[in-house]
Design an enzyme around this catalytic site. Sequence first.
Site, short mmCIF file in Angstrom:
data_model
loop_
_atom_site.label_atom_id
_atom_site.label_comp_id
_atom_site.label_asym_id
_atom_site.label_seq_id
_atom_site.Cartn_x
_atom_site.Cartn_y
_atom_site.Cartn_z
N ARG A 54 28.97 -6.86 -7.89
CA ARG A 54 30.05 -7.65 -7.27
C ARG A 54 29.70 -9.13 -7.14
NH1 ARG A 54 33.62 -4.29 -3.44
NH2 ARG A 54 34.10 -6.29 -2.51
N ASP A 97 34.20 -6.07 -9.70
CA ASP A 97 34.47 -5.18 -8.57
C ASP A 97 34.90 -3.85 -9.19
OD1 ASP A 97 35.42 -3.70 -6.54
OD2 ASP A 97 36.87 -5.16 -5.79
N GLU A 220 5.33 11.07 1.97
CA GLU A 220 5.32 9.61 1.86
C GLU A 220 4.92 9.02 3.19
OE1 GLU A 220 8.79 8.12 -0.77
OE2 GLU A 220 9.66 9.66 0.51
N ASP A 239 17.67 14.34 -0.23
CA ASP A 239 17.07 13.16 -0.87
C ASP A 239 15.93 13.56 -1.81
OD1 ASP A 239 16.68 10.35 -1.23
OD2 ASP A 239 14.98 10.40 0.15
N HIS A 244 14.05 16.11 -7.02
CA HIS A 244 12.67 16.00 -7.50
C HIS A 244 11.88 17.29 -7.31
CE1 HIS A 244 14.00 11.95 -7.51
NE2 HIS A 244 13.67 11.65 -6.27
N LYS A 338 8.93 11.85 5.33
CA LYS A 338 8.66 10.41 5.46
C LYS A 338 7.69 10.22 6.63
CE LYS A 338 12.15 8.74 2.78
NZ LYS A 338 11.83 8.14 1.48
C1 BG6 Z 1 13.79 8.69 -4.22
C2 BG6 Z 1 14.18 8.89 -2.80
O1 BG6 Z 1 14.58 9.49 -5.06
O2 BG6 Z 1 12.43 9.01 -4.40
C3 BG6 Z 1 13.30 8.06 -1.89
O3 BG6 Z 1 15.54 8.53 -2.61
C4 BG6 Z 1 11.84 8.33 -2.16
O4 BG6 Z 1 13.60 8.32 -0.52
C5 BG6 Z 1 11.54 8.22 -3.65
O5 BG6 Z 1 11.07 7.39 -1.43
C6 BG6 Z 1 10.12 8.67 -3.95
O6 BG6 Z 1 9.81 8.35 -5.27
P1 BG6 Z 1 8.31 8.11 -5.72
O7 BG6 Z 1 8.41 7.86 -7.19
O8 BG6 Z 1 7.82 6.93 -4.94
O9 BG6 Z 1 7.55 9.36 -5.38
#
Ligand code: BG6
Length: 489
Positions: A54, A97, A220, A239, A244, A338
């Site tokens: 945008r 946009d 993390e 998330d 993943h 986290k």
């Molecule tokens: C993302 C998540 O998909 O992966 C994040 O939205 C997360 O919250 C991230 O921090 C972690 O990725 P990596 O590559 O740092 O392990």
Amino acid sequence: MADHKTSDGDQRCQNLILFGATGDLAKRMLLPSLYALHADALIAPNLKIFGTARSELTDDGFRDMARDALDEFLPTDRKDEGAIASFLERLFYQPLDASTIEGFDDLAAKVGDISCGLAIFLSTAPFLFEPTIRGLQSAGLAGDNVRIGLEKPLGTDFESSAQINDAVAAVFPEERTFRIDHYLGKETVQNLMALRFANMLFEPVWNSNNIDHVQITVTETVGLEGRADFYDDTGALRDMVQNHMLQLLALIAMEPPGNFDATAIRDEKVKVLRALRPVPEGDSVTGQYGDGAVKGEPVKSYGDDLGDGSDTETFVALKAHVDNWRWQGVPFYLRTGKRMADRRSEIVVQFKPVPHNIFVGREGRLEANTLIIRLQPEEYVRLLVMAKEPGIDRDKIVLREVPLDLSLSQAFAGTRRRIAYERLLLDLVEGDQTLFVRRDEVEAQWKWIDEIRETWKTSGKKPKSYNAGGWGPSAAIALTERDGVSWHD
Ligand code: BG6
């Protein structure tokens, strides 16, 4: 560069459009990745990159932004002024946009001739997917030689993801749709397949006869990182686990594919994802970080970071099962969070004990073998095996667990580690879908996740507080301990 043809003989795409080009992902990952592909002459010299978002920027304004991003996010040894300057010449910008259809004609005019191919990378808010797809179609940016890469979040549950997928499918067939899970672009994740299928050693014992359980940990140390709104609406399950971690599980649990190609690999992964057993409420634990200290630095609670009270989980642990012959009775313990003690992505395969201990009469105690596959930050494969401690034992034998270590960082010390997005952007440009997630996989992932969320809703489950800088709530420890298993910390 030898030639610019893909395996199907098409010319390489000569144009790439980045939606969300001024966003965090573009600055941190996409622009540095494209720069690396440019610096290593992996993309065609005439490939143009069109950023759109945008913000009212000119081409030069976008180039300045890109230069700042490269300054900030490129490792020092990758900064080459000449290469940066020639990379910036590839960049163009068109403000847009995406919620209105009008601007797309201007975008198409800016991009110009796409007869030699176009790749589009869509990293945008979920509500913009549908209007963007419509806009692309109406402006003639969706023809046979256009591929689209979709960055998560693609919806928030099965239904909303199906809606996005339907909207995309109405314009882009599956073979031109590239759903990104950046974990699949990580070298170490691809290495899981090499480990399993390029060695004779593992496959014969890779089943419930020999494996007691598997642990997948992705922790993390970071907290919200400026994404409070997104994260609070999402939570750890959606998330990290939905995408993943389930992809990691699928790569660990799948049958050997016939070939290393997109269809064969994705066919095997989806069978695993569809065989996931629904998780009863008692087999999941949720947590939310409280105050604490991460690596010695005091950090605030999730509620303080957010500036509000919330029931969103920042930690989840699950006991999963894959209901097929190979994995019957083998729990897969998953956990992610986290503000944990350490940043770590790791898979631990715990083997069963030997059937009979011949050393028992000599007081020889045995530990079952453990295979540790560390994906990040370090990259190694470590097999814990039993060995005899040196000594002239008279009446007893001392046995000890010792690591058989394969450090991938050392073995491939001369090889540069690439950002996952380098690989994925190149695959998108060249049209290789092997490391992208197919629609049936995403749907199987969402179905399983939705069921878990449903059990949480029905039971009124609330996240348990855990100290930032720790390993999650004590209930997560109890989840494995009740099976006689300890998390590998
Ligand atoms: C993302 C998540 O998909 O992966 C994040 O939205 C997360 O919250 C991230 O921090 C972690 O990725 P990596 O590559 O740092 O392990």
